[in-house]
Design a protein around this motif. Structure first.
Motif, PDB file in Angstrom:
ATOM      1  N   THR A   1       0.814  -1.221   0.000  1.00  0.00           N
ATOM      2  CA  THR A   1       0.000   0.000   0.000  1.00  0.00           C
ATOM      3  C   THR A   1       0.845   1.269   0.000  1.00  0.00           C
ATOM      4  O   THR A   1       0.367   2.330  -0.378  1.00  0.00           O
ATOM      5  N   SER A   2       2.105   1.168   0.482  1.00  0.00           N
ATOM      6  CA  SER A   2       3.025   2.302   0.594  1.00  0.00           C
ATOM      7  C   SER A   2       2.613   3.275   1.693  1.00  0.00           C
ATOM      8  O   SER A   2       3.127   4.391   1.763  1.00  0.00           O
ATOM      9  N   VAL A   3       1.693   2.835   2.569  1.00  0.00           N
ATOM     10  CA  VAL A   3       1.235   3.685   3.669  1.00  0.00           C
ATOM     11  C   VAL A   3       2.241   3.613   4.816  1.00  0.00           C
ATOM     12  O   VAL A   3       2.698   2.529   5.194  1.00  0.00           O
ATOM     13  N   LEU A   4       2.577   4.780   5.359  1.00  0.00           N
ATOM     14  CA  LEU A   4       3.475   4.881   6.510  1.00  0.00           C
ATOM     15  C   LEU A   4       2.624   5.134   7.752  1.00  0.00           C
ATOM     16  O   LEU A   4       2.015   6.190   7.895  1.00  0.00           O
ATOM     17  N   HIS A   5       2.587   4.162   8.643  1.00  0.00           N
ATOM     18  CA  HIS A   5       1.783   4.285   9.863  1.00  0.00           C
ATOM     19  C   HIS A   5       2.570   5.040  10.931  1.00  0.00           C
ATOM     20  O   HIS A   5       3.798   4.878  11.036  1.00  0.00           O
ATOM     21  N   PRO A   6       1.907   5.865  11.739  1.00  0.00           N
ATOM     22  CA  PRO A   6       2.613   6.547  12.835  1.00  0.00           C
ATOM     23  C   PRO A   6       3.240   5.528  13.787  1.00  0.00           C
ATOM     24  O   PRO A   6       2.599   4.521  14.140  1.00  0.00           O
ATOM     25  N   ALA A   7       4.454   5.785  14.215  1.00  0.00           N
ATOM     26  CA  ALA A   7       5.140   4.862  15.116  1.00  0.00           C
ATOM     27  C   ALA A   7       4.340   4.621  16.382  1.00  0.00           C
ATOM     28  O   ALA A   7       4.248   3.482  16.873  1.00  0.00           O
ATOM     29  N   GLU A   8       3.725   5.665  16.897  1.00  0.00           N
ATOM     30  CA  GLU A   8       2.987   5.505  18.148  1.00  0.00           C
ATOM     31  C   GLU A   8       1.712   4.688  17.950  1.00  0.00           C
ATOM     32  O   GLU A   8       1.248   4.028  18.882  1.00  0.00           O
ATOM     33  N   THR A   9       1.129   4.736  16.760  1.00  0.00           N
ATOM     34  CA  THR A   9      -0.036   3.892  16.481  1.00  0.00           C
ATOM     35  C   THR A   9       0.370   2.422  16.513  1.00  0.00           C
ATOM     36  O   THR A   9      -0.328   1.577  17.100  1.00  0.00           O
ATOM     37  N   ILE A  10       1.509   2.108  15.898  1.00  0.00           N
ATOM     38  CA  ILE A  10       1.994   0.727  15.934  1.00  0.00           C
ATOM     39  C   ILE A  10       2.369   0.325  17.356  1.00  0.00           C
ATOM     40  O   ILE A  10       2.059  -0.790  17.808  1.00  0.00           O
ATOM     41  N   ALA A  11       3.013   1.221  18.084  1.00  0.00           N
ATOM     42  CA  ALA A  11       3.430   0.908  19.453  1.00  0.00           C
ATOM     43  C   ALA A  11       2.238   0.577  20.339  1.00  0.00           C
ATOM     44  O   ALA A  11       2.373  -0.176  21.315  1.00  0.00           O
ATOM     45  N   ARG A  12       1.071   1.110  20.014  1.00  0.00           N
ATOM     46  CA  ARG A  12      -0.136   0.818  20.799  1.00  0.00           C
ATOM     47  C   ARG A  12      -0.560  -0.639  20.675  1.00  0.00           C
ATOM     48  O   ARG A  12      -1.388  -1.118  21.459  1.00  0.00           O
ATOM     49  N   LEU A  13       0.004  -1.366  19.714  1.00  0.00           N
ATOM     50  CA  LEU A  13      -0.298  -2.788  19.581  1.00  0.00           C
ATOM     51  C   LEU A  13       0.464  -3.640  20.583  1.00  0.00           C
ATOM     52  O   LEU A  13       0.155  -4.825  20.753  1.00  0.00           O
ATOM     53  N   ALA A  14       1.470  -3.073  21.247  1.00  0.00           N
ATOM     54  CA  ALA A  14       2.284  -3.840  22.190  1.00  0.00           C
ATOM     55  C   ALA A  14       1.462  -4.218  23.425  1.00  0.00           C
ATOM     56  O   ALA A  14       0.646  -3.433  23.916  1.00  0.00           O
ATOM     57  N   ARG A  15       1.681  -5.442  23.888  1.00  0.00           N
ATOM     58  CA  ARG A  15       1.026  -5.971  25.077  1.00  0.00           C
ATOM     59  C   ARG A  15       2.001  -6.892  25.805  1.00  0.00           C
ATOM     60  O   ARG A  15       2.839  -7.523  25.174  1.00  0.00           O
ATOM     61  N   PRO A  16       1.852  -7.040  27.125  1.00  0.00           N
ATOM     62  CA  PRO A  16       2.630  -8.078  27.820  1.00  0.00           C
ATOM     63  C   PRO A  16       2.299  -9.455  27.237  1.00  0.00           C
ATOM     64  O   PRO A  16       1.121  -9.768  27.008  1.00  0.00           O
ATOM     65  N   GLY A  17       3.317 -10.246  26.953  1.00  0.00           N
ATOM     66  CA  GLY A  17       3.090 -11.573  26.406  1.00  0.00           C
ATOM     67  C   GLY A  17       2.852 -11.611  24.911  1.00  0.00           C
ATOM     68  O   GLY A  17       2.591 -12.676  24.353  1.00  0.00           O
TER      69      GLY A  17
ATOM     70  N   ARG B   1      11.175   8.697   9.156  1.00  0.00           N
ATOM     71  CA  ARG B   1      10.078   9.081  10.035  1.00  0.00           C
ATOM     72  C   ARG B   1       9.260   7.852  10.425  1.00  0.00           C
ATOM     73  O   ARG B   1       9.014   6.983   9.617  1.00  0.00           O
ATOM     74  N   GLU B   2       8.844   7.807  11.638  1.00  0.00           N
ATOM     75  CA  GLU B   2       7.988   6.742  12.180  1.00  0.00           C
ATOM     76  C   GLU B   2       8.705   5.409  12.363  1.00  0.00           C
ATOM     77  O   GLU B   2       8.068   4.375  12.547  1.00  0.00           O
ATOM     78  N   ALA B   3      10.034   5.416  12.328  1.00  0.00           N
ATOM     79  CA  ALA B   3      10.778   4.174  12.554  1.00  0.00           C
ATOM     80  C   ALA B   3      10.707   3.773  14.027  1.00  0.00           C
ATOM     81  O   ALA B   3      10.740   4.617  14.927  1.00  0.00           O
ATOM     82  N   LEU B   4      10.629   2.467  14.256  1.00  0.00           N
ATOM     83  CA  LEU B   4      10.711   1.924  15.610  1.00  0.00           C
ATOM     84  C   LEU B   4      12.049   1.244  15.860  1.00  0.00           C
ATOM     85  O   LEU B   4      12.339   0.850  16.985  1.00  0.00           O
ATOM     86  N   ALA B   5      12.864   1.089  14.818  1.00  0.00           N
ATOM     87  CA  ALA B   5      14.186   0.491  14.964  1.00  0.00           C
ATOM     88  C   ALA B   5      14.993   1.275  16.000  1.00  0.00           C
ATOM     89  O   ALA B   5      15.052   2.500  15.954  1.00  0.00           O
ATOM     90  N   GLY B   6      15.585   0.562  16.928  1.00  0.00           N
ATOM     91  CA  GLY B   6      16.371   1.197  17.972  1.00  0.00           C
ATOM     92  C   GLY B   6      15.603   1.463  19.249  1.00  0.00           C
ATOM     93  O   GLY B   6      16.207   1.763  20.289  1.00  0.00           O
ATOM     94  N   ARG B   7      14.268   1.343  19.207  1.00  0.00           N
ATOM     95  CA  ARG B   7      13.449   1.564  20.410  1.00  0.00           C
ATOM     96  C   ARG B   7      13.562   0.366  21.346  1.00  0.00           C
ATOM     97  O   ARG B   7      13.487  -0.787  20.912  1.00  0.00           O
ATOM     98  N   THR B   8      13.725   0.619  22.622  1.00  0.00           N
ATOM     99  CA  THR B   8      13.754  -0.451  23.618  1.00  0.00           C
ATOM    100  C   THR B   8      12.635  -0.297  24.656  1.00  0.00           C
ATOM    101  O   THR B   8      12.570  -1.072  25.610  1.00  0.00           O
ATOM    102  N   ASP B   9      11.766   0.693  24.442  1.00  0.00           N
ATOM    103  CA  ASP B   9      10.701   0.959  25.402  1.00  0.00           C
ATOM    104  C   ASP B   9       9.376   0.327  25.005  1.00  0.00           C
ATOM    105  O   ASP B   9       8.375   0.497  25.710  1.00  0.00           O
TER     106      ASP B   9
END
Length: 368
Positions: free
Chosen positions: A160-176, A193-201
């Motif tokens: 699709t070539s769509v770039l999703h906001p990094a924080e929108t993707i990060a909202r998918l994170a859950r314990p487990g 822009r919107e890269a999550l590479a390098g994030r440890t949080d």
């Protein structure tokens, strides 16, 4: 156990798509101008070819990935234990499917089909979240089932070539939950822009990167995984010995230098200019509807009768990527790689002819 319905857009069913079809099949054995494969044209550059060629004198020794691993880690500001080098990003999907104790995997579509294929190959039932054209193929985290313990999403998403906001993707994170983000085309986005590479949080985050697209190394097979050291160790345990060749390791290290990163950034900015030119040309056709939010080195377009148009384009010397092999799309979709202005202009002229020819075919079939 509850299963979601089509109307939920969370769909578990056997694949009816050719998940193993890739753009290279569109150009194999034929002399066509390639708009089907998303590898940057005129690559690898001379300096990179020379580095790879120089490595051939060391082929008698087993590959040693320590320097390349350290270079990737430094580039992303991570310790080396967070990095796993792979034979292209595609190998990483196989490792994830084999290594992780996954029970309820979900793949967000339309996207690169190899993650789902790898999961199915080891016996997983894969649920799909289908993003819709009317929503601009944008990610809504609420669509992903809460019980998913593995979620795969691309950013920017192929096709699709769509770039999703990094924080929108990060909202998918859950314990487990393991959250796999395929950033194979992120280095084609200016400033990444919107890269999550390098994030440890972000808990459970696994980021995949490829060096084959921007640097023209599809035939060499080199990519890497960025993840928590425990995840890296689990993937490494199911990886064959010496999975990445010495020339590929040399290429990886070379592509992490400041000069190489600056060159990639320049290429990304040029892609943005050329993509705008392609989108402007496509907008001149009433029959063509493009996903205008494109941020990658390719554009997704909808054309009624696209299967006929694609064949006419082949007759005119151009290969386009069919869209019907991507879950969530159908035969009316094509993916077009962004090329230089002269190539794009020639393509737009060919598209004009192909649309006229396809319209004639439709009219004649109605009359018959």
């Amino acid at each position: 156990m509850h299963t979601h319905t089509d109307s939920d857009r969370q769909i578990p069913f056997p694949s009816q798509h050719d998940l193993r079809h890739h753009g290279d099949a569109e150009v194999r054995d034929e002399k066509l101008t390639d708009l089907a494969v998303n590898v940057r044209a005129n690559t690898p550059p001379d300096w990179l070819r020379e580095r790879i060629a120089d490595s051939l004198t060391g082929l008698a020794a087993y590959p040693d990935g320590r320097a390349a691993r350290a270079a990737v880690a430094e580039r992303h500001g991570l310790p080396s234990g967070h990095v796993l080098l792979t034979a292209g990003a595609a190998e990483a999907f196989v490792l994830l499917a084999r290594a992780l104790p996954v029970r309820r995997p979900v793949v967000v579509h339309p996207q690169f089909t190899e993650p789902e294929a790898a999961l199915r190959d080891v016996g997983h039932e894969v649920r799909r979240v289908l993003l819709r054209e009317e929503d601009g193929f944008r990610l809504d985290p609420a669509l992903v089932p809460e019980d998913a313990d593995l979620v795969v999403v691309g950013n920017p998403t192929n096709p699709t070539s769509v770039l999703h906001p990094a924080e929108t993707i990060a909202r998918l994170a859950r314990p487990g939950r393991t959250l796999v983000v395929d950033e194979a085309f992120m280095d084609a986005v200016p400033g990444e822009r919107e890269a999550l590479a390098g994030r440890t949080d972000v808990p459970g985050l696994v980021v995949l990167r490829s060096l084959t697209k921007t640097w023209g190394l599809a035939g060499l097979r080199i990519g890497y995984v960025l993840a928590h050291p425990e995840t890296v160790a689990a993937l490494e345990r199911v990886q064959p010995l010496w999975p990445v060749s010495t020339p590929a390791l040399v290429a990886a290290e070379a592509c992490m230098t400041r000069a190489a990163l600056a060159e990639a950034e320049d290429a990304a900015r040029q892609v943005a200019v050329e993509r705008a030119h392609l989108l402007a040309g496509l907008a001149e056709f009433d029959e063509v509807r493009a996903v205008t939010a494109a941020e990658g080195p390719f554009v997704l377009v909808r054309i009624e009768g696209a299967d006929v148009v694609r064949e006419r384009l082949r007759d005119l010397g151009f290969a386009a990527r069919r869209g019907d092999t991507f879950p969530g799309l159908g035969p009316q979709w094509l993916r077009l790689a962004v090329r230089d202005r002269a190539t794009t202009n020639r393509f737009l002229q060919a598209l004009d002819q192909a649309l006229v020819m396809a319209d004639c075919v439709r009219h004649s079939s109605r009359e018959a």
